[in-house]
Design a protein around this motif. Structure first.
Motif, short mmCIF file in Angstrom:
data_model
loop_
_atom_site.label_atom_id
_atom_site.label_comp_id
_atom_site.label_asym_id
_atom_site.label_seq_id
_atom_site.Cartn_x
_atom_site.Cartn_y
_atom_site.Cartn_z
N PRO A 1 0.84 -1.21 0.00
CA PRO A 1 0.00 0.00 0.00
C PRO A 1 0.87 1.26 0.00
CG PRO A 1 -0.77 -1.59 1.62
CD PRO A 1 0.55 -2.08 1.14
N MET A 2 0.45 2.26 -0.81
CA MET A 2 1.30 3.44 -0.98
C MET A 2 0.54 4.71 -0.70
SD MET A 2 3.46 2.48 -4.37
CE MET A 2 2.13 1.83 -5.38
N PRO A 3 1.19 5.66 -0.05
CA PRO A 3 0.55 6.96 0.17
C PRO A 3 0.36 7.67 -1.16
CG PRO A 3 2.70 6.81 1.28
CD PRO A 3 2.54 5.58 0.48
N GLY A 4 -0.69 8.43 -1.22
CA GLY A 4 -0.91 9.22 -2.42
C GLY A 4 -1.49 8.41 -3.57
N HIS A 5 -1.85 7.17 -3.32
CA HIS A 5 -2.54 6.37 -4.33
C HIS A 5 -3.92 6.05 -3.76
CE1 HIS A 5 1.03 5.17 -6.95
NE2 HIS A 5 1.56 5.86 -5.93
N PRO A 6 -4.85 6.99 -3.80
CA PRO A 6 -6.13 6.82 -3.10
C PRO A 6 -6.84 5.55 -3.52
CG PRO A 6 -5.89 9.05 -3.97
CD PRO A 6 -4.77 8.25 -4.54
N ILE A 7 -7.60 5.01 -2.62
CA ILE A 7 -8.33 3.77 -2.91
C ILE A 7 -9.81 3.99 -2.63
CG2 ILE A 7 -6.47 2.13 -2.52
CD1 ILE A 7 -7.48 1.90 0.38
N SER A 8 -10.61 3.20 -3.32
CA SER A 8 -12.05 3.29 -3.11
C SER A 8 -12.42 2.50 -1.86
CB SER A 8 -12.77 2.71 -4.33
OG SER A 8 -12.46 1.32 -4.41
N SER A 9 -13.63 2.72 -1.40
CA SER A 9 -14.03 2.05 -0.15
C SER A 9 -14.13 0.54 -0.33
CB SER A 9 -15.35 2.62 0.35
OG SER A 9 -16.29 2.55 -0.71
N GLN A 10 -14.41 0.09 -1.61
CA GLN A 10 -14.48 -1.35 -1.82
C GLN A 10 -13.09 -1.99 -1.64
OE1 GLN A 10 -15.92 1.02 -3.86
NE2 GLN A 10 -17.02 -0.06 -5.50
N GLU A 11 -12.07 -1.23 -2.01
CA GLU A 11 -10.72 -1.78 -1.93
C GLU A 11 -10.18 -1.77 -0.51
OE1 GLU A 11 -8.33 -0.55 -5.88
OE2 GLU A 11 -9.32 1.12 -4.83
N GLU A 12 -10.83 -0.97 0.32
CA GLU A 12 -10.29 -0.73 1.65
C GLU A 12 -9.91 -2.01 2.38
OE1 GLU A 12 -12.46 1.66 4.52
OE2 GLU A 12 -12.18 3.38 3.16
N GLU A 13 -10.85 -2.93 2.33
CA GLU A 13 -10.64 -4.14 3.14
C GLU A 13 -9.38 -4.89 2.73
OE1 GLU A 13 -13.04 -8.11 4.39
OE2 GLU A 13 -14.16 -6.46 3.48
N SER A 14 -9.26 -5.02 1.38
CA SER A 14 -8.09 -5.80 0.93
C SER A 14 -6.80 -5.03 1.17
CB SER A 14 -8.25 -6.19 -0.54
OG SER A 14 -7.79 -5.16 -1.37
N VAL A 15 -6.82 -3.72 1.00
CA VAL A 15 -5.61 -2.94 1.24
C VAL A 15 -5.22 -3.01 2.72
CG1 VAL A 15 -4.66 -0.60 1.29
CG2 VAL A 15 -5.90 -1.40 -0.72
#
Lengths: 291, 684
Positions: free
Chosen positions: B434-448
């Protein structure tokens, strides 16, 4: 003489390069002790004697060893002389035999190549090994386990139990056998001692078991000393792993011997060399051999 | 020996024992693998034996590597009298157990009997000691099960022993001298040295002569004493050895003698030893009908420690290639220790667990160099697959790994390490960092967040972490996790023709340690010198900027330096707390490997390299106390905020303030904008 040896050892200990080799106190002590023994007995023989000796083996006069190294030809000469002296002076052990090799180098077709071999030596006295045979039994999980039934189906069918002419022996104490080879290392240009141990049935001994058979001082000494250590490597001619005393330091300490004031004639190289390495594996050479 | 002298004692024979040289099993294994395959027909082999030569130990019948059939004819010598044998090797342990041992033994005994009858045994007396081996070779485990039989024809009724005593007592002094001399001649002549059965005749003037068995008829008449001599492998003073059994059968059958004087020849140091040798008198009962047709019964299966069971031997230590590779690699390191670095601690190296983040050019080089140092425990993290362009630069992969979509690098790298060194303990994790500045959607949250936890666990379960990814921002989370867990972190980054290798300092929470109070300073991490937080460096870049285009020689150099730096830390008495040395530092604080710098930067275009030192910054976005405490308090929600809000880290650490204030943080690296990961900092 003794003082000179000490000074040489000290010199080697203090200077930068070679000093590292000897910096260990125990090794130094060991060395001084042995150097004394060896060098005193290694005083160059009277000139006529030397020439007679050379004449006997029909070889042109060889240079003495100054740099601690030995040529391949020198090794053959030294090996013969060593085996010969051993046979004459060592009453307790069988003679070394020279194992010639079919020449594999095409460049110098007539060059002699071979190594010295001393086989089936029982190092430790049998009385001492009270319970070592117990240990042997529990060797390895990978050995196929022999089940009860297999033992039984044999007994049932054979006649041997009723043959009274078979001597029923007590299970003998397991003797440990050792083979020793002195092989020339072309890259280090020094002789190398290879060895292996095995039980009477042929099962090789592990280094741990071997260490128990070595003279009590050897193991500690090897751990601390900087002049050699035991390693396992493929035997250059038999192509199976054998143990060996690593030759890294050989040149250095042979040099030390010659620096101590006595040039080592090539014929005596192996004798002086073995007077040190032999002790590690419990093979002392008789004093007369050094004369 | 005395109690045996009373008449009518049954003559008992000490069984022969077998010894199989390691070399035999080595040669047999290759024969089986290369030539025989599943062919299990019996093989003619040659055993060797010699007279006993030790007062306490019997000699054995030995199989050596030359025992197997070969193009070279077998040459016996004084210590190796050849004896013919036959080997039944089975392909399974079941068939080994099912072998009809009695029939096999009987078949060999029959051959001996036939050779006695035909007279062949007189010409070639070694035939009397013919033997048999059954075996099963488990070539996967390098273990062998085997059973010897030394077939002996049973005399019925058995021979009785009249007397048995040391030869030195039996012979007169003159006879003894002459017998010794004759035996030594026999043993010294290459024509007879390996002929184990012979006739000793002693004339009335005490002169001993030794003859071949076939000369029995020609000698008769003129001698006072005739002894049947044989090389006795047995050492016991009370019993003759096994070869005498078939010898007596031959004597009885061929020459019909009722009273036999036998001579058990034994030696010391290659010379006849008449104290060890025995002379005995046996009486045989002759069969009434002289029946040559009926084959006597036979015995002879060897006992194993007194029991009727097969023997087994394991040679994994000398045949298992993996074990051999391990000991060979250890040897190399031991040599280094012995020769140049006496205080090198090899145990630290073999037990350290390394986590490699990134399995590209740098990851491959680092893994190889780690193995060179004897480091055995290596875990890869990478989410990429092996692409066609990779194998030429990424030294763990081959063209085959590119097949289809390409194998995952983390998987292919592990496979490759095992091929290079089977004793390596390696695993691969296919995962994106996981990298800062690479925003993720809420669906991806769990896996990230799952990835964050996995990465945290990985960092905590390893001792050292290598940061070898190809972007700056992917190094942020690992840097934080290492600072948090106080793990050694080694960072390597490549520009086009320049590189940077550094070690991170200890984590901020370790400041309470005495170690740090002394210096009061920690070494910086990768982000300490930056005045911007890591952010997306991949979007909006041209292809040659996105892919790490570097001169091919860089990765091997930087990868090797990274490993040497780790080894320096591991060998340093202060470990992760070791202060940063520079080239002019004297090496007094005792790392055996020399100085231990904080950062190494080099440039291939200049062929230059220098060491640098940078202390930890209180405003660092990865390792400062502020950031680490925030992470500890808020955990994943903190990380989510960092990922999704590019300015959050800068606000938190005060960098936003700082940037407004000054640009004095710039190091003297304006020229080095080739170091891709520093671009952002330099571009400011």
């Amino acid at each position: 003489m003794r003082r000179r040896v000490r000074e040489n050892v000290r010199r080697l200990t203090e200077d930068g390069g070679g000093g590292r080799l000897m910096e260990d106190e125990a090794a130094r002590f060991y060395f001084e002790k042995h150097l004394f023994v060896t060098t005193v007995s290694l005083q160059s023989p009277p000139e006529r004697e030397t020439e007679r000796f050379r004449g006997l083996i029909l070889l042109p006069p060889m240079d003495s060893v100054n740099d601690g190294k030995l040529s391949a030809e020198g090794f053959c000469v030294a090996a013969r002389a060593f085996a010969d002296k051993w046979k004459r002076h060592n009453q307790l052990l069988p003679p070394w035999s020279w194992i010639p090799l079919i020449n594999r180098t095409l460049i110098v077709p007539n060059k002699e190549e071979g190594y010295l071999s001393l086989e089936k030596i029982i190092l430790s006295s049998l009385e001492e090994e009270a319970d070592s045979s117990e240990k042997e039994v529990s060797t390895d999980d990978t050995i196929l386990k022999i089940t009860e039934e297999e033992c039984l189906d044999v007994t049932a069918e054979d006649l041997e139990s009723i043959d009274h002419t078979i001597l029923v022996q007590n299970v003998e104490k397991e003797a440990h056998y050792y083979d020793f080879n002195v092989v020339y290392s072309a890259s280090y240009r020094v002789p190398v001692l290879y060895f292996r141990g095995y039980c009477s049935g042929g099962q090789p001994l592990s280094l741990d078991v071997i260490k128990e058979d070595l003279p009590s001082g050897s193991v500690g000494l090897l751990l601390e000393s900087k002049w050699t250590f035991i390693t396992q490597e493929e035997h250059p001619y038999l192509n199976r792993p054998w143990f060996k005393l690593h030759p890294c330091g050989t040149e250095e300490w042979i040099k030390l011997l010659s620096a101590a004031g006595c040039q080592i004639p090539v014929e005596l190289y192996l004798v002086s060399w073995f007077s040190v390495v032999g002790q590690v594996v419990g093979l002392r050479i008789p004093h007369e051999m050094l004369n | 020996m005395d109690e045996k002298e009373s008449p009518q004692t049954i003559l008992q024979f000490a069984p022969l024992n077998s010894s199989v040289d390691e070399g035999f099993w080595h040669s047999f294994s290759s024969l089986k693998l290369d030539k025989l395959g599943i062919d299990d027909s019996p093989i003619s082999i040659t055993g060797f034996y010699a007279p006993c030569s030790h007062p306490q130990v019997s000699n054995h019948l030995t199989l050596l590597s030359e025992s197997l059939p070969s193009d070279d004819s077998i040459h016996g010598n004084r210590n190796k009298c050849p004896v013919p044998g036959i080997l039944y090797n089975t392909n399974t342990v079941e068939s080994f157990n099912k072998l009809d041992k009695q029939s096999l033994l009987k078949a060999e005994a029959n051959k001996i009997w036939e050779d006695i009858q035909s007279g062949k045994a007189l010409e070639d007396c070694a035939l009397l000691s013919r033997f048999l081996v059954i075996s099963f070779a488990d070539l996967k485990k390098w273990s062998f099960r085997y059973w010897f039989a030394f077939p002996a024809l049973v005399l019925d009724p058995p021979a009785s022993l009249i007397e048995l005593k040391p030869a030195s007592e039996y012979f007169s002094t003159e006879e003894a001298e002459s017998v010794s001399a004759a035996c030594n001649d026999w043993r010294d002549s290459s024509a007879t040295t390996d002929v184990p059965f012979f006739l000793v005749s002693i004339s009335s003037d005490s002169k001993a002569t030794i003859r071949h068995l076939k000369d029995f008829e020609s000698r008769q008449g003129d001698d006072q004493k005739l002894l049947f001599g044989f090389y006795d492998p047995c050492h016991l003073p009370s019993n003759p050895g096994w070869p005498l059994r078939n010898y007596l059968a031959l004597i009885r059958s061929r020459w019909n003698l009722e009273s036999v004087c036998f001579f058990c020849y034994r030696e010391s140091r290659g010379f006849a030893d008449l104290n060890l040798s025995l002379v005995g008198q046996a009486s045989l009962t002759l069969s009434s009908d002289g029946s040559a047709e009926t084959v006597p019964n036979s015995v002879g299966w060897e006992l194993n420690k007194g029991k009727r069971v097969p023997r087994s031997i394991s040679l994994a230590n000398s045949m298992d290639p993996t074990r051999l590779a391990v000991s060979a690699c250890d040897l190399n390191l031991k040599l280094m220790r012995w020769r140049a670095l006496p205080s090198l601690d090899l145990n630290v190296l073999s037990s350290v667990k390394c986590l490699l983040l990134g399995a590209g050019t740098l990851g491959c080089q680092v893994a190889r160099t780690l193995m060179g140092w004897g480091i055995r425990n290596i875990t890869f993290v990478d989410y990429g697959r092996v692409a066609m362009s990779n194998p030429v630069r990424q030294s763990l992969y081959t063209f085959e790994d590119c097949a289809g979509r390409g194998e995952f690098k983390a998987v292919a790298a592990v496979k490759s390490l095992n091929q290079i060194f089977p004793a390596v303990e390696s695993s691969g994790v296919v995962m994106a960092i996981p990298m800062p500045g690479h925003p993720i959607s809420s669906q991806e949250e769990e896996s990230v967040l799952g990835d964050c936890n996995r990465l945290r666990d990985l960092v905590e379960s390893h001792d050292a972490v290598f940061l070898l990814t190809d972007t700056r921002e992917s190094r942020w989370l690992p840097s934080l996790l290492c600072a948090n867990a106080n793990k050694v972190a080694i960072n390597a980054a490549l520009g086009f023709d320049s590189y940077m290798v550094m070690r991170h300092g200890a984590g901020p929470t370790s400041l309470s340690d005495d170690m740090n109070k002394k210096d009061g300073q920690r070494l910086g991490c990768y982000f300490c010198n930056d005045v911007v937080a890591p952010q997306d460096s991949m979007t909006d870049r041209t292809l040659d900027q996105q892919c790490t285009v570097t001169r091919p020689g860089l990765a091997p150099i930087a990868g090797a330096l990274a490993v040497e730096l780790l080894v320096g830390v591991l060998q340093h008495p202060l470990g992760i707390y070791a202060k940063g040395d520079n080239s002019s530092s004297s090496n007094d604080d005792g790392s055996p490997l020399g100085i231990l710098p904080h950062q190494i930067r080099g440039s291939i275009s200049q062929f230059s390299q220098m060491t640098l030192l940078g202390q930890a910054s209180n405003s660092c976005t990865a390792c400062s106390e502020t950031v680490v405490s925030e992470y500890r308090e808020r955990g994943n929600s903190f990380i989510l905020e960092v990922i999704n809000h590019p300015t959050y880290l800068e606000d938190l650490t005060g960098l936003t303030e700082l940037k407004k204030a000054a640009n004095s943080f710039n190091l003297d690296w304006e020229d080095d904008d080739d170091i891709d990961d520093d671009d952002v900092a330099v571009d400011l």
